[in-house]
Write an enzyme that holds these catalytic residues in place. Structure first.
Site, PDB file in Angstrom:
ATOM      1  CE  LYS A   1       5.840   4.647  -3.444  1.00  0.00           C
ATOM      2  NZ  LYS A   1       7.083   3.951  -3.769  1.00  0.00           N
TER       3      LYS A   1
ATOM      4  CD  GLN B   1       8.597   0.619  -3.273  1.00  0.00           C
ATOM      5  OE1 GLN B   1       7.664   1.233  -3.771  1.00  0.00           O
ATOM      6  NE2 GLN B   1       9.442   1.190  -2.433  1.00  0.00           N
TER       7      GLN B   1
ATOM      8  CG  ASP C   1       9.740   6.339  -8.732  1.00  0.00           C
ATOM      9  OD1 ASP C   1       9.241   7.287  -8.094  1.00  0.00           O
ATOM     10  OD2 ASP C   1      10.058   5.256  -8.214  1.00  0.00           O
TER      11      ASP C   1
END
Ligand code: NAD
Length: 283
Positions: A54, A98, A121
């Protein structure tokens, strides 16, 4: 018959080039670059690899990325304090927590804290609710990337019969909502569904996100269907998906490979969401 391959890697490269050009324009006006903050708790090797990918993708398009690497024994209180700081930081446009978190931490409680404006997200209950309401908000990256892949095949969603295997908050559930919002008639299959193959055989579009290696065999697929394989598994030296590719490619009209299908699109959707967050925060 052999299906056409949906080249997620090439499509992702093309979108990255567009995003890079947009960031360059922003920078040419003397403005700061968009910024993604990635929060990683502990040192799970797979998570470290994902975070690395990422960050690399951010760098490729000129998005700044900041990493907050917290030790595995970080308390819930401490994690939440960091998330609040990132919410309040005007220089941060997107926050990515994460997952999975170490077992002693509540991911739900932590996600609830992320500002919806920075939820790149698309995981917070508010982002997911906005999707159900068909209102503007951040959409979970993998389903967003899958929508782009479907669009590239020219498949007409409105009036189609779509089947999604899996109903996770991250992939399956928002995927089914997005397809329904686009006018498809959607059936969601879960691990308790009786005779899933009888259902998938009716699908013009089949999206598979079950996390079960080569679950979908060739005879589960309607001839000419579009097949999107979200799953990713290591099989010895090779990677494979939730779909038995060698069988499915003989039946489908379009199919995503693993690797090189959905994976690159997930990352590109994250970059897209970061840029959208930046633009809506600075407008
Ligand atoms: P998950 O484990 O959270 O959810 C899987 C879902 O599938 C659950 O709802 C479960 O009930 C359902 N399921 C499991 N086995 C089933 C079966 N036999 N039949 C029907 N339904 C079944 O997983 P997830 O986060 O949704 O991810 C799914 C897969 O996609 C995993 O392999 C994951 O690694 C992969 N993934 C890939 C990307 C990418 O960018 N390529 C992104 C996210 C997830």
């Amino acid at each position: 018959m052999s299906a056409q391959i949906i080249d997620g890697k090439a499509i992702a490269q093309e979108i990255k080039a567009q995003l890079k050009a947009k960031v360059e324009i922003i920078r040419s006006f003397g403005k700061r670059a968009p910024c993604l903050a990635v929060v990683l708790v502990g040192n799970d090797p797979a998570s470290e690899v994902y975070v690395g990918h990422k960050k690399k993708a951010c760098a490729e398009v000129g998005i700044e990325s900041r990493s907050l690497m917290l030790p595995a024994d970080t308390s819930q209180e401490m994690l939440e304090q960091h998330l609040r700081q990132l919410n309040a930081d005007d220089g941060v446009d997107g926050i990515l927590l994460q997952l999975p978190l170490p077992k002693h931490l509540s991911s739900q409680q932590a996600i609830d804290l992320i500002s919806p404006a920075k939820d790149v997200d698309g995981l917070t209950p508010i982002s997911q609710g906005l999707l159900v309401w068909r209102r503007t908000g951040h959409v979970s990256c993998t389903p967003l990337g899958v929508m782009e892949l479907i669009h590239r095949t020219g498949f007409k969603l409105s009036g189609s019969r779509a089947v999604v295997i899996g109903r996770s908050v991250l992939v399956g559930a928002p995927m089914a909502t997005l397809l329904g919002n686009a006018g498809a008639t959607v059936t969601a299959i879960n691990s308790r569904t009786v005779d899933p193959a009888a259902i998938t055989r009716q699908a013009d579009l089949l999206v598979v996100a079950a996390g079960s290696m080569r679950l979908v065999r060739g005879d589960w697929i309607k001839p000419g269907a579009v097949v999107i394989d979200v799953g990713i598994h290591r099989d010895g030296q090779k990677l494979c998906g939730d779909v038995h590719f060698e069988e499915a490619v003989k039946v489908a009209s379009w199919i995503t490979p693993v690797p090189g299908g959905v994976g690159p699109m997930t990352i590109v959707s994250l970059l897209r969401n970061c840029l959208t967050a930046y633009e809506s925060r600075s407008s």
